[in-house]
Design a protein around this motif. Structure first.
Motif, PDB file in Angstrom:
ATOM      1  N   UNK A   1       0.842  -1.200   0.000  1.00 23.69           N
ATOM      2  CA  UNK A   1       0.000   0.000   0.000  1.00 23.69           C
ATOM      3  C   UNK A   1       0.876   1.249   0.000  1.00 23.69           C
ATOM      4  N   UNK A   2       1.665   1.375  -1.033  1.00 19.90           N
ATOM      5  CA  UNK A   2       2.557   2.530  -1.130  1.00 19.90           C
ATOM      6  C   UNK A   2       1.725   3.806  -1.194  1.00 19.90           C
ATOM      7  N   UNK A   3       2.164   4.774  -0.422  1.00 19.11           N
ATOM      8  CA  UNK A   3       1.461   6.056  -0.434  1.00 19.11           C
ATOM      9  C   UNK A   3       2.039   6.916  -1.553  1.00 19.11           C
ATOM     10  N   UNK A   4       1.154   7.336  -2.428  1.00 18.24           N
ATOM     11  CA  UNK A   4       1.608   8.190  -3.527  1.00 18.24           C
ATOM     12  C   UNK A   4       1.937   9.578  -3.006  1.00 18.24           C
ATOM     13  N   UNK A   5       2.966  10.160  -3.571  1.00 17.35           N
ATOM     14  CA  UNK A   5       3.322  11.529  -3.206  1.00 17.35           C
ATOM     15  C   UNK A   5       2.829  12.446  -4.323  1.00 17.35           C
ATOM     16  N   UNK A   6       1.763  13.159  -4.038  1.00 17.62           N
ATOM     17  CA  UNK A   6       1.147  14.001  -5.076  1.00 17.62           C
ATOM     18  C   UNK A   6       1.472  15.464  -4.796  1.00 17.62           C
ATOM     19  N   UNK A   7       2.037  16.107  -5.766  1.00 21.19           N
ATOM     20  CA  UNK A   7       2.357  17.532  -5.629  1.00 21.19           C
ATOM     21  C   UNK A   7       1.528  18.317  -6.634  1.00 21.19           C
ATOM     22  N   UNK A   8       0.781  19.280  -6.133  1.00 24.71           N
ATOM     23  CA  UNK A   8      -0.013  20.127  -7.027  1.00 24.71           C
ATOM     24  C   UNK A   8       0.719  21.444  -7.231  1.00 24.71           C
ATOM     25  N   UNK A   9       0.849  21.838  -8.457  1.00 25.15           N
ATOM     26  CA  UNK A   9       1.452  23.139  -8.703  1.00 25.15           C
ATOM     27  C   UNK A   9       0.492  23.953  -9.553  1.00 25.15           C
ATOM     28  N   UNK A  10       0.553  25.241  -9.388  1.00 23.37           N
ATOM     29  CA  UNK A  10      -0.277  26.140 -10.186  1.00 23.37           C
ATOM     30  C   UNK A  10       0.564  27.347 -10.545  1.00 23.37           C
ATOM     31  N   UNK A  11       0.284  27.927 -11.688  1.00 27.12           N
ATOM     32  CA  UNK A  11       1.072  29.062 -12.137  1.00 27.12           C
ATOM     33  C   UNK A  11       0.536  30.360 -11.552  1.00 27.12           C
ATOM     34  N   UNK A  12      -0.425  30.238 -10.653  1.00 28.89           N
ATOM     35  CA  UNK A  12      -1.002  31.428 -10.031  1.00 28.89           C
ATOM     36  C   UNK A  12      -1.184  31.138  -8.542  1.00 28.89           C
ATOM     37  N   UNK A  13      -1.267  32.179  -7.740  1.00 29.25           N
ATOM     38  CA  UNK A  13      -1.361  31.946  -6.295  1.00 29.25           C
ATOM     39  C   UNK A  13      -2.650  31.217  -5.917  1.00 29.25           C
ATOM     40  N   UNK A  14      -2.502  30.194  -5.064  1.00 28.58           N
ATOM     41  CA  UNK A  14      -3.669  29.459  -4.582  1.00 28.58           C
ATOM     42  C   UNK A  14      -4.140  30.040  -3.256  1.00 28.58           C
ATOM     43  N   UNK A  15      -3.255  30.733  -2.594  1.00 26.88           N
ATOM     44  CA  UNK A  15      -3.633  31.423  -1.363  1.00 26.88           C
ATOM     45  C   UNK A  15      -2.720  32.623  -1.221  1.00 26.88           C
ATOM     46  N   UNK A  16      -3.198  33.602  -0.521  1.00 26.94           N
ATOM     47  CA  UNK A  16      -2.402  34.811  -0.353  1.00 26.94           C
ATOM     48  C   UNK A  16      -1.949  34.903   1.085  1.00 26.94           C
ATOM     49  N   UNK A  17      -0.770  35.410   1.289  1.00 25.37           N
ATOM     50  CA  UNK A  17      -0.266  35.583   2.634  1.00 25.37           C
ATOM     51  C   UNK A  17      -1.021  36.694   3.344  1.00 25.37           C
ATOM     52  N   UNK A  18      -0.685  36.858   4.585  1.00 29.85           N
ATOM     53  CA  UNK A  18      -1.323  37.934   5.339  1.00 29.85           C
ATOM     54  C   UNK A  18      -0.858  39.273   4.798  1.00 29.85           C
ATOM     55  N   UNK A  19      -1.778  40.181   4.703  1.00 26.95           N
ATOM     56  CA  UNK A  19      -1.410  41.526   4.285  1.00 26.95           C
ATOM     57  C   UNK A  19      -2.050  42.495   5.261  1.00 26.95           C
ATOM     58  N   UNK A  20      -1.487  43.698   5.309  1.00 28.38           N
ATOM     59  CA  UNK A  20      -2.032  44.707   6.218  1.00 28.38           C
ATOM     60  C   UNK A  20      -3.473  45.024   5.823  1.00 28.38           C
ATOM     61  N   UNK A  21      -4.271  45.303   6.833  1.00 24.21           N
ATOM     62  CA  UNK A  21      -5.664  45.683   6.577  1.00 24.21           C
ATOM     63  C   UNK A  21      -5.658  47.112   6.033  1.00 24.21           C
ATOM     64  N   UNK A  22      -6.320  47.354   4.913  1.00 25.87           N
ATOM     65  CA  UNK A  22      -6.332  48.714   4.352  1.00 25.87           C
ATOM     66  C   UNK A  22      -7.011  49.689   5.306  1.00 25.87           C
ATOM     67  N   UNK A  23      -6.570  50.912   5.280  1.00 27.59           N
ATOM     68  CA  UNK A  23      -7.169  51.930   6.148  1.00 27.59           C
ATOM     69  C   UNK A  23      -8.610  52.183   5.700  1.00 27.59           C
ATOM     70  N   UNK A  24      -9.447  52.695   6.615  1.00 27.67           N
ATOM     71  CA  UNK A  24     -10.847  52.992   6.250  1.00 27.67           C
ATOM     72  C   UNK A  24     -10.919  53.960   5.077  1.00 27.67           C
ATOM     73  N   UNK A  25      -9.988  54.919   5.033  1.00 22.82           N
ATOM     74  CA  UNK A  25      -9.996  55.902   3.936  1.00 22.82           C
ATOM     75  C   UNK A  25      -9.774  55.198   2.596  1.00 22.82           C
ATOM     76  N   UNK A  26      -8.793  54.293   2.587  1.00 24.46           N
ATOM     77  CA  UNK A  26      -8.510  53.561   1.344  1.00 24.46           C
ATOM     78  C   UNK A  26      -9.700  52.696   0.955  1.00 24.46           C
TER      79      UNK A  26
END
Ligand SMILES: [Zn+2]
Length: 266
Positions: A102-127
């Motif tokens: 029962x060998x476990x397959x090693x599956x790697x998914x790649x995409x040419x675009x971001x699948x998730x975004x890192x944390x970024x600062x919350x924009x100011x209310x004015x912005x």
């Protein structure tokens, strides 16, 4: 480390079944938790039968021993007639008894675009306000420009309010149209209108610079400058020392010639 590892390395043994059955903490009082963020959390079992099912499923998943044990126990197989088709000798039993089968397959998914975004600062209310307005104006202009003389297709069809909300809330992660593939799904953003909206977000962002971010960048520059100054001072001292040592050695190593006599007059 996986549960397996901890047992093999002699760490505190973990009850594998209990580890799976740990109930998620009850929902906190924080009402901003969206339905999405609660997805995948476990609900309590509705009745004793369901609780038993779950217990055995966890047992089945977690066991290090033969997986037939929870199976047989669950179905009370020892009180039943033996199966009509007993396992043939030499055939694999289960992944715990015969891991090599029962060998476990090693599956790697790649995409040419971001699948998730890192944390970024919350924009100011004015912005946020300015961006919401800018995008609302833009989608009205798009209708006048690309779909004139009709009243069926409206701005919302091009750019829905919900998409505007997402764009505005995460303005700082929007650098190019790839963000509209997965992180902020928006069909037109992947197509003909993506560039325009990215430009609006970027331009509006420049009109409302993030005060804290600017201060942070300033501090980074200041630190870099100080490091440079310290390095320059070190280099200066090193040069001075080299010159000094050269002079010192030159004088110290004078072994020939007469003693230099100096009088007060020179
Ligand atoms: Zn087995």
């Amino acid at each position: 480390a996986t549960l397996d590892d901890s047992q093999e390395t002699g760490a505190i043994p973990v009850d594998r079944v209990d580890a799976i059955d740990v109930e998620e903490e009850a929902a906190t009082t924080n009402e901003t938790i969206s339905a999405q963020s609660r997805r995948g959390k476990k609900k309590n079992a509705a009745n004793a039968l369901e609780a038993r099912d779950r217990r055995y499923l966890s047992y089945f998943i977690a066991t290090n021993r033969c997986r037939r044990e929870p199976w047989d126990e669950f179905f009370n197989n020892k009180n039943k007639l033996p199966g009509l088709y007993p396992r043939l000798p030499g055939t694999p039993c289960c992944d715990n008894c015969n891991p090599e089968s029962f060998q476990v397959e090693n599956i790697v998914l790649t995409a040419s675009y971001p699948l998730r975004a890192g944390r970024a600062r919350v924009p100011s209310p004015e912005l946020r306000d300015a961006l919401t307005r800018a995008l609302d104006i833009w989608r009205k202009d798009v209708i006048d420009r690309d779909y004139p003389n009709q009243s069926i297709i409206v701005g919302r069809h091009i750019l829905d309010d919900s998409v505007i909300e997402k764009i505005v809330a995460r303005a700082h992660i929007i650098k190019d149209t790839n963000i509209f593939r997965r992180v902020i799904p928006w069909g037109y953003g992947r197509g003909r209108y993506g560039e325009e909206v990215v430009k609006i977000v970027t331009d509006t962002g420049m009109l409302y610079p993030d005060v804290e971010e600017v201060a942070r960048q300033e501090a980074i520059r200041e630190q870099a400058f100080q490091r440079l100054e310290i390095a320059a001072e070190k280099e200066r001292l090193t040069k001075l020392r080299t010159v000094f040592e050269a002079c010192y050695n030159a004088v110290y190593e004078v072994t020939t010639g007469g003693t230099v006599k100096k009088t007060r007059g020179g």
